[in-house]
Design a protein around this motif. Structure first.
Motif, PDB file in Angstrom:
ATOM      1  N   GLU A   1       0.898  -1.151   0.089  1.00  0.00           N
ATOM      2  CA  GLU A   1      -0.165   0.304  -0.118  1.00  0.00           C
ATOM      3  C   GLU A   1       1.005   1.342  -0.159  1.00  0.00           C
ATOM      4  N   TYR A   2       1.857   1.108  -1.041  1.00  0.00           N
ATOM      5  CA  TYR A   2       2.287   2.685  -1.186  1.00  0.00           C
ATOM      6  C   TYR A   2       2.547   2.834  -2.859  1.00  0.00           C
ATOM      7  N   GLY A   3       3.304   3.691  -2.435  1.00  0.00           N
ATOM      8  CA  GLY A   3       3.823   4.204  -4.380  1.00  0.00           C
ATOM      9  C   GLY A   3       4.617   5.482  -4.638  1.00  0.00           C
ATOM     10  N   PHE A   4       4.550   6.183  -5.807  1.00  0.00           N
ATOM     11  CA  PHE A   4       5.386   7.097  -6.359  1.00  0.00           C
ATOM     12  C   PHE A   4       4.920   8.278  -6.965  1.00  0.00           C
ATOM     13  N   VAL A   5       4.634   9.287  -6.830  1.00  0.00           N
ATOM     14  CA  VAL A   5       4.868  10.220  -7.102  1.00  0.00           C
ATOM     15  C   VAL A   5       5.553  11.132  -6.978  1.00  0.00           C
ATOM     16  N   GLY A   6       5.570  12.050  -9.360  1.00  0.00           N
ATOM     17  CA  GLY A   6       7.858  12.992  -9.432  1.00  0.00           C
ATOM     18  C   GLY A   6       6.711  14.301  -8.782  1.00  0.00           C
ATOM     19  N   VAL A   7       7.466  15.067  -8.591  1.00  0.00           N
ATOM     20  CA  VAL A   7       7.370  16.490  -8.379  1.00  0.00           C
ATOM     21  C   VAL A   7       8.221  17.165  -9.909  1.00  0.00           C
ATOM     22  N   VAL A   8       7.776  18.087 -11.090  1.00  0.00           N
ATOM     23  CA  VAL A   8       8.051  18.402 -11.708  1.00  0.00           C
ATOM     24  C   VAL A   8       9.458  19.402 -11.032  1.00  0.00           C
ATOM     25  N   VAL A   9       9.065  20.209 -10.393  1.00  0.00           N
ATOM     26  CA  VAL A   9      10.210  21.408  -9.710  1.00  0.00           C
ATOM     27  C   VAL A   9       9.450  22.516  -8.510  1.00  0.00           C
TER      28      VAL A   9
ATOM     29  N   ARG B   1      17.907   8.847 -13.990  1.00  0.00           N
ATOM     30  CA  ARG B   1      18.179   8.422 -12.678  1.00  0.00           C
ATOM     31  C   ARG B   1      17.422   7.019 -12.879  1.00  0.00           C
ATOM     32  N   ARG B   2      18.112   5.932 -12.298  1.00  0.00           N
ATOM     33  CA  ARG B   2      17.908   4.621 -11.412  1.00  0.00           C
ATOM     34  C   ARG B   2      17.928   4.352  -9.932  1.00  0.00           C
ATOM     35  N   TYR B   3      16.914   4.191  -9.164  1.00  0.00           N
ATOM     36  CA  TYR B   3      17.017   4.646  -8.159  1.00  0.00           C
ATOM     37  C   TYR B   3      16.747   3.011  -7.263  1.00  0.00           C
ATOM     38  N   ASP B   4      16.942   2.376  -6.988  1.00  0.00           N
ATOM     39  CA  ASP B   4      17.009   0.784  -5.683  1.00  0.00           C
ATOM     40  C   ASP B   4      15.849   1.363  -4.605  1.00  0.00           C
ATOM     41  N   VAL B   5      14.670   1.360  -5.505  1.00  0.00           N
ATOM     42  CA  VAL B   5      13.564   1.447  -4.067  1.00  0.00           C
ATOM     43  C   VAL B   5      12.830  -0.032  -3.734  1.00  0.00           C
ATOM     44  N   SER B   6      14.183  -0.785  -3.176  1.00  0.00           N
ATOM     45  CA  SER B   6      13.100  -2.016  -2.193  1.00  0.00           C
ATOM     46  C   SER B   6      13.131  -1.780  -1.069  1.00  0.00           C
ATOM     47  N   ASP B   7      13.836  -0.560  -0.395  1.00  0.00           N
ATOM     48  CA  ASP B   7      12.555   0.474   0.878  1.00  0.00           C
ATOM     49  C   ASP B   7      12.028   1.167   0.145  1.00  0.00           C
ATOM     50  N   PRO B   8      11.352   1.091   0.124  1.00  0.00           N
ATOM     51  CA  PRO B   8      10.255   2.363  -0.354  1.00  0.00           C
ATOM     52  C   PRO B   8      10.866   4.057   0.396  1.00  0.00           C
TER      53      PRO B   8
ATOM     54  N   THR C   1      10.980  27.106  -5.253  1.00  0.00           N
ATOM     55  CA  THR C   1      12.072  27.731  -3.908  1.00  0.00           C
ATOM     56  C   THR C   1      13.391  27.347  -4.391  1.00  0.00           C
ATOM     57  N   ASN C   2      13.789  26.434  -4.766  1.00  0.00           N
ATOM     58  CA  ASN C   2      15.313  25.868  -5.448  1.00  0.00           C
ATOM     59  C   ASN C   2      15.620  25.387  -6.423  1.00  0.00           C
ATOM     60  N   LEU C   3      14.143  25.151  -7.071  1.00  0.00           N
ATOM     61  CA  LEU C   3      14.690  24.663  -9.092  1.00  0.00           C
ATOM     62  C   LEU C   3      14.693  23.368  -8.945  1.00  0.00           C
ATOM     63  N   GLU C   4      14.917  22.245  -7.533  1.00  0.00           N
ATOM     64  CA  GLU C   4      14.914  20.950  -7.562  1.00  0.00           C
ATOM     65  C   GLU C   4      13.188  20.808  -7.612  1.00  0.00           C
ATOM     66  N   GLY C   5      13.412  18.992  -8.276  1.00  0.00           N
ATOM     67  CA  GLY C   5      13.570  18.530  -9.157  1.00  0.00           C
ATOM     68  C   GLY C   5      12.467  17.193  -7.358  1.00  0.00           C
ATOM     69  N   SER C   6      11.721  16.431  -7.032  1.00  0.00           N
ATOM     70  CA  SER C   6      11.699  15.418  -6.539  1.00  0.00           C
ATOM     71  C   SER C   6      10.921  14.394  -6.580  1.00  0.00           C
ATOM     72  N   ILE C   7      10.815  13.095  -5.685  1.00  0.00           N
ATOM     73  CA  ILE C   7       9.847  12.457  -5.384  1.00  0.00           C
ATOM     74  C   ILE C   7       9.366  12.003  -4.095  1.00  0.00           C
ATOM     75  N   TRP C   8       8.164  12.000  -4.511  1.00  0.00           N
ATOM     76  CA  TRP C   8       7.153  11.327  -2.876  1.00  0.00           C
ATOM     77  C   TRP C   8       7.288  10.057  -3.371  1.00  0.00           C
ATOM     78  N   THR C   9       7.018   9.732  -1.478  1.00  0.00           N
ATOM     79  CA  THR C   9       6.714   8.504  -1.791  1.00  0.00           C
ATOM     80  C   THR C   9       5.288   8.217  -0.674  1.00  0.00           C
ATOM     81  N   TRP C  10       4.086   8.008  -1.223  1.00  0.00           N
ATOM     82  CA  TRP C  10       3.076   7.917  -0.576  1.00  0.00           C
ATOM     83  C   TRP C  10       3.193   6.025  -0.072  1.00  0.00           C
ATOM     84  N   TYR C  11       1.913   6.570   1.653  1.00  0.00           N
ATOM     85  CA  TYR C  11       1.680   4.850   1.986  1.00  0.00           C
ATOM     86  C   TYR C  11      -0.172   5.033   2.183  1.00  0.00           C
ATOM     87  N   ARG C  12      -0.445   4.195   3.271  1.00  0.00           N
ATOM     88  CA  ARG C  12      -0.694   3.870   3.633  1.00  0.00           C
ATOM     89  C   ARG C  12      -1.033   3.599   4.761  1.00  0.00           C
ATOM     90  N   GLU C  13      -1.164   4.080   6.195  1.00  0.00           N
ATOM     91  CA  GLU C  13      -0.781   3.770   7.664  1.00  0.00           C
ATOM     92  C   GLU C  13      -1.946   3.573   8.705  1.00  0.00           C
TER      93      GLU C  13
END
Length: 466
Positions: free
Chosen positions: A267-275, A349-356, A278-290
């Motif tokens: 019960e988790y997944g990922f979402v990408g944020v373009v920018v 880019r490639r990421y190991d997300v075995s631990d999300p 405040t600093n021009l970074e890109g980011s990936i967020w992990t969402w999950y249900r708890e």
């Protein structure tokens, strides 16, 4: 004795069984005409390394009209048809549902009897979609147990702002538009991507923008004013009811692709944020249900790269840097590797997300980029940067294209983006395949890729892997 009816052999109960299936031999790639001087097209590409035509376009099927702007097309049916809730046990993964994001028109292509020569069998005009749903600008197609789900980016009216966008359903056999999916839509006012976990009975959706904010290019004032989408929405799938919103923060502009874990017990997944404005970074967020509630945490940040103003397009000259512009992410079927397209800096880019919750970067490929213009590994030019990603079922090949959206392409890459499709080998290492380079020419942009037999961004599974 007659042969009993059986489910489509490309439908797989679990992700692991899908990974063990026969590799893809063909792929279908959406081509768009950037200046709308010719019809968009679907290209059929040979992806069988044992073929004499490996890496070549076998067929290019033109759409009947100009100006559709193809984006995220998909299959009529997939492994979700094996759900015990479905009434369509003998569907086939046969038809490509191809929405025109600018025209609001949908084309249906039959890939049988010859998968290399799809044939147009139905066209759904925008007035029918609007009349039955109130929506326009169809965007993403997902196949569910009971039908075809299509997300939209616009409501009614000439500019698509009369009423919010949403999701509608089509019949998966007749392709009739049935109506809106939402019964209780809650507060969502913008739309982009969506996907689900069928056994856990929830959907997640994301936000981009309304048509005036993207059709003629990015609106800098709206971006700097944090007026693009920045939230995730969660839904009760069976009740078609909005249940929760997670705002990622207004500075996290354009929350785009959602990639739930393929394993239905997760019960988790990922979402990408373009920018991040405040600093021009890109980011990936992990969402999950708890404990019955959804949560989200930023787990990957990708910094901008400094650059002199004289090598930047007008849109970026004042910033002195190139933002990564995370335009797509994709998750392998074993839920082990997440691939992130940095369209601005020209990096995959490639990421190991075995631990999300603790992703680790394990690879990077440079090709294209606003400043670097890095050539392909074979020495040939690559305009734009890695954009739409598609991973083979066995997780060994990562295909990608280089066009984002015609008017945005022009803003970020004024020199133009001739359509190219490339591929990385991900069987152990991670590197560009020098032999696979599909040049669609300067007259086309290349966008979504769909693999014969299914892929990692279309299939949803009903049963756990053993």
């Amino acid at each position: 004795m007659t042969e009993p009816l059986r489910p489509d052999p490309t439908f797989h109960p679990s992700p692991r069984l899908a990974m063990e299936a026969e590799p893809e031999h063909l792929c279908y790639t959406a081509l768009l005409s950037p200046d709308r001087s010719r019809p968009d097209a679907i290209a059929v590409v040979d992806v069988d390394p044992g073929s004499r035509k490996y890496g070549q376009v076998l067929t290019k099927v033109d759409l009947p009209n100009k100006g559709d702007e193809l984006h995220h097309f998909g299959w009529n049916a997939c492994s979700s048809a094996l759900s015990p809730l479905t009434g369509h046990a003998f569907l086939q993964r046969r038809y490509l549902i191809v929405p025109g994001m600018r025209s609001s028109r949908i084309h249906v292509y039959d890939t049988q009897p010859d998968p290399a020569r799809p044939k147009l069998v139905k066209t759904i005009e925008p007035d029918e979609i609007l009349r039955k749903t109130g929506y326009s600008r169809p965007h993403t197609v997902h196949c569910g147990p009971e039908g075809i789900y299509v997300s939209t980016l616009g409501g009614a009216g000439p500019d698509g702002t009369q009423g919010p966008p949403g999701i509608f359903i089509m019949d998966c056999q007749t392709f009739e538009v049935l109506g809106r999916w939402e019964i209780d839509r809650g507060p969502q006012k913008l739309h982009y991507d969506f996907w689900w976990n069928l056994p856990r009975d929830y959907m997640v959706s994301s936000e981009w923008a309304l048509p005036p904010q993207f059709e003629n290019g990015i609106v800098p004032e709206d971006l700097l004013g944090n007026k693009y989408g920045h939230a995730l929405h969660f839904w009760d799938l069976r009740d078609r009811k909005h249940v929760q919103t997670i705002d990622l923060g207004a500075n996290h502009q354009m929350a785009l692709e959602v990639r739930p874990a393929h394993e239905p017990t997760s019960e988790y997944g990922f979402v990408g944020v373009v920018v991040d404005t405040t600093n021009l970074e890109g980011s990936i967020w992990t969402w999950y249900r708890e404990n019955g509630k959804f949560h989200a945490r930023k787990t990957i940040t990708i910094p901008p790269e400094p650059a002199k103003a004289d090598v930047l397009p007008p849109l970026l000259k004042g910033f002195g840097a190139v933002p990564p512009l995370v335009s797509d992410i994709d998750l392998s079927l074993d839920d082990k590797h997440l691939y992130v397209a940095c369209w601005g800096t020209g990096e995959l880019r490639r990421y190991d997300v075995s631990d999300p919750m603790e992703p680790k970067q394990t690879g990077s490929v440079r090709v294209g980029g606003i400043v670097q213009h890095a050539p392909h590994a074979n020495g040939k030019p690559f305009g734009g940067g890695p954009q739409m990603i598609e991973i083979s079922r066995d997780a060994k090949r990562v295909y990608f294209t280089n066009s984002l959206y015609s008017s945005w392409d022009t803003q970020f890459y004024p020199e133009g983006i001739p359509g190219v499709q490339a591929m990385c080998n991900a069987n152990g290492g991670f590197a560009l395949d020098k032999e696979f380079y599909v040049d669609f020419g300067a007259g086309y942009g290349a966008h979504q890729v769909r693999l014969q037999g299914g892929d990692c961004s279309t299939d949803s599974f009903c049963y756990p892997s053993a």
